[in-house]
Design a protein around this motif. Structure first.
Motif, mmCIF file in Angstrom:
data_model
loop_
_atom_site.group_PDB
_atom_site.id
_atom_site.type_symbol
_atom_site.label_atom_id
_atom_site.label_comp_id
_atom_site.label_asym_id
_atom_site.label_seq_id
_atom_site.Cartn_x
_atom_site.Cartn_y
_atom_site.Cartn_z
ATOM 1 N N GLU A 107 5.424 7.078 63.011
ATOM 2 C CA GLU A 107 4.457 6.850 64.033
ATOM 3 C C GLU A 107 4.711 5.488 64.692
ATOM 4 N N ALA A 108 3.749 5.237 65.790
ATOM 5 C CA ALA A 108 4.110 4.129 66.634
ATOM 6 C C ALA A 108 3.981 2.877 65.950
ATOM 7 N N VAL A 109 4.998 1.984 66.096
ATOM 8 C CA VAL A 109 5.029 0.640 65.891
ATOM 9 C C VAL A 109 3.891 -0.243 66.329
ATOM 10 N N PRO A 110 3.215 -0.935 65.567
ATOM 11 C CA PRO A 110 2.145 -1.841 66.324
ATOM 12 C C PRO A 110 2.952 -3.082 66.877
ATOM 13 N N GLU A 111 2.707 -3.547 67.870
ATOM 14 C CA GLU A 111 3.615 -4.595 68.586
ATOM 15 C C GLU A 111 3.724 -5.605 68.005
ATOM 16 N N GLU A 112 2.854 -6.140 67.140
ATOM 17 C CA GLU A 112 3.118 -7.645 66.436
ATOM 18 C C GLU A 112 4.069 -7.141 65.358
ATOM 19 N N LEU A 113 4.061 -6.033 64.727
ATOM 20 C CA LEU A 113 5.358 -5.762 63.752
ATOM 21 C C LEU A 113 6.596 -5.316 64.333
ATOM 22 N N PHE A 114 6.631 -4.804 65.697
ATOM 23 C CA PHE A 114 7.689 -4.763 66.407
ATOM 24 C C PHE A 114 8.345 -5.953 66.575
ATOM 25 N N ASN A 115 7.519 -6.791 67.131
ATOM 26 C CA ASN A 115 7.933 -8.481 67.560
ATOM 27 C C ASN A 115 8.607 -8.992 66.449
ATOM 28 N N ILE A 116 8.102 -9.016 65.070
ATOM 29 C CA ILE A 116 8.827 -9.489 64.019
ATOM 30 C C ILE A 116 10.141 -8.696 63.698
ATOM 31 N N LEU A 117 10.042 -7.377 63.641
ATOM 32 C CA LEU A 117 11.531 -6.638 63.494
ATOM 33 C C LEU A 117 12.496 -7.176 64.529
ATOM 34 N N GLY A 118 12.122 -7.451 65.791
ATOM 35 C CA GLY A 118 13.023 -7.946 66.747
ATOM 36 C C GLY A 118 13.758 -9.271 66.731
ATOM 37 N N LYS A 119 13.024 -9.951 65.751
ATOM 38 C CA LYS A 119 13.523 -11.403 65.558
ATOM 39 C C LYS A 119 14.376 -11.549 64.297
ATOM 40 N N GLY A 120 14.680 -10.351 63.584
ATOM 41 C CA GLY A 120 15.545 -10.279 62.377
ATOM 42 C C GLY A 120 16.724 -10.082 62.841
ATOM 43 N N THR A 121 17.618 -10.272 61.592
ATOM 44 C CA THR A 121 19.172 -9.970 61.909
ATOM 45 C C THR A 121 19.528 -8.475 61.934
ATOM 46 N N VAL A 122 18.438 -7.748 61.460
ATOM 47 C CA VAL A 122 18.643 -6.290 61.270
ATOM 48 C C VAL A 122 18.929 -5.710 62.769
ATOM 49 N N VAL A 123 18.302 -6.141 63.829
ATOM 50 C CA VAL A 123 18.774 -5.558 64.942
ATOM 51 C C VAL A 123 20.010 -5.406 65.410
ATOM 52 N N LYS A 124 21.016 -6.335 64.771
ATOM 53 C CA LYS A 124 22.415 -6.304 65.316
ATOM 54 C C LYS A 124 22.931 -5.034 64.447
ATOM 55 N N PHE A 125 22.531 -4.595 63.554
ATOM 56 C CA PHE A 125 22.909 -3.381 62.716
ATOM 57 C C PHE A 125 22.336 -2.047 63.012
ATOM 58 N N MET A 126 21.000 -2.352 63.791
ATOM 59 C CA MET A 126 20.579 -0.858 64.094
ATOM 60 C C MET A 126 21.147 -0.123 65.397
ATOM 61 N N LYS A 127 21.387 1.144 64.785
ATOM 62 C CA LYS A 127 22.051 1.961 65.889
ATOM 63 C C LYS A 127 21.049 2.915 66.392
ATOM 64 N N THR A 128 19.999 2.905 65.778
ATOM 65 C CA THR A 128 18.972 4.124 66.323
ATOM 66 C C THR A 128 17.560 3.388 65.979
ATOM 67 N N CYS A 129 16.501 3.428 66.673
ATOM 68 C CA CYS A 129 15.329 2.957 66.477
ATOM 69 C C CYS A 129 14.311 3.980 67.172
ATOM 70 N N LYS A 130 13.576 4.718 66.683
ATOM 71 C CA LYS A 130 12.815 5.584 67.232
ATOM 72 C C LYS A 130 11.585 5.854 66.252
ATOM 73 N N GLU A 131 10.563 6.147 67.387
ATOM 74 C CA GLU A 131 9.152 6.403 67.035
ATOM 75 C C GLU A 131 8.845 7.901 66.889
ATOM 76 N N LEU A 132 8.476 8.314 65.637
ATOM 77 C CA LEU A 132 7.933 9.957 65.691
ATOM 78 C C LEU A 132 6.634 10.105 65.319
ATOM 79 N N SER A 133 6.175 11.265 65.996
ATOM 80 C CA SER A 133 4.928 11.546 65.378
ATOM 81 C C SER A 133 4.597 12.574 64.278
ATOM 82 N N ILE A 134 5.016 11.867 63.101
ATOM 83 C CA ILE A 134 5.039 12.981 62.071
ATOM 84 C C ILE A 134 4.316 12.583 60.844
#
Length: 148
Positions: A107-134
């Motif tokens: 589901e949708a990622v809350p903005e504060e968690l998305f900001n935390i994610l964006g600051k991590g080294t994981v973004v260099k390895f992310m090839k896909t980042c998608k929000e689903l409604s499931i």
């Protein structure tokens, strides 16, 4: 339930994008959290998942063997715990747990968690980042709810 199954299979399991961005059939690992595991288990069978190139399904909360030559597909809820565990897999850029990350949130990622994610080294390895409604809680298939 059928719509959720189709979405999980088509958008997550069948997402065959290699690190170079081209379609491919590389073997991948599916990493799930508790709710995602319940959703996947309710909608699909292991043989269907493995037929699509997923060699292993693992729980994000458990200790996992590093497989730096294989890409991982994450189907997780946008919770602080799941995001923290995702980030931990890639915290050491010299020794990532997996080759790349294809991340699907239930589901949708809350903005504060998305900001935390964006600051991590994981973004260099992310090839896909998608929000689903499931995001759904599967119930026993045999339960019949009737209206009176």
């Amino acid at each position: 339930m059928y719509e959720n199954r189709a979405q999980i299979m088509n958008e997550v399991v069948r997402s065959k994008t290699k690190s170079d961005g081209k379609p491919g059939t590389e073997w991948r690992i599916l990493i799930v959290d508790k709710l995602a595991m319940r959703m996947v288990s309710a909608c699909t069978k292991m043989h269907e998942i493995s037929a699509e190139g997923v060699t292993l399904v693992e729980d994000i909360n458990k200790k996992r063997e590093p497989l730096p030559a294989i890409e991982a597909v994450y189907l997780i809820t946008p919770s602080e715990d799941s995001i923290r565990l995702l980030m931990r897999d890639f915290e050491n850029p010299a020794k990532p747990t997996y080759k790349a990350a294809h991340v699907f949130f239930s589901e949708a990622v809350p903005e504060e968690l998305f900001n935390i994610l964006g600051k991590g080294t994981v973004v260099k390895f992310m090839k896909t980042c998608k929000e689903l409604s499931i995001a759904f809680i599967p119930y026993e298939a045999q339960v019949n709810i009737g209206l009176v």
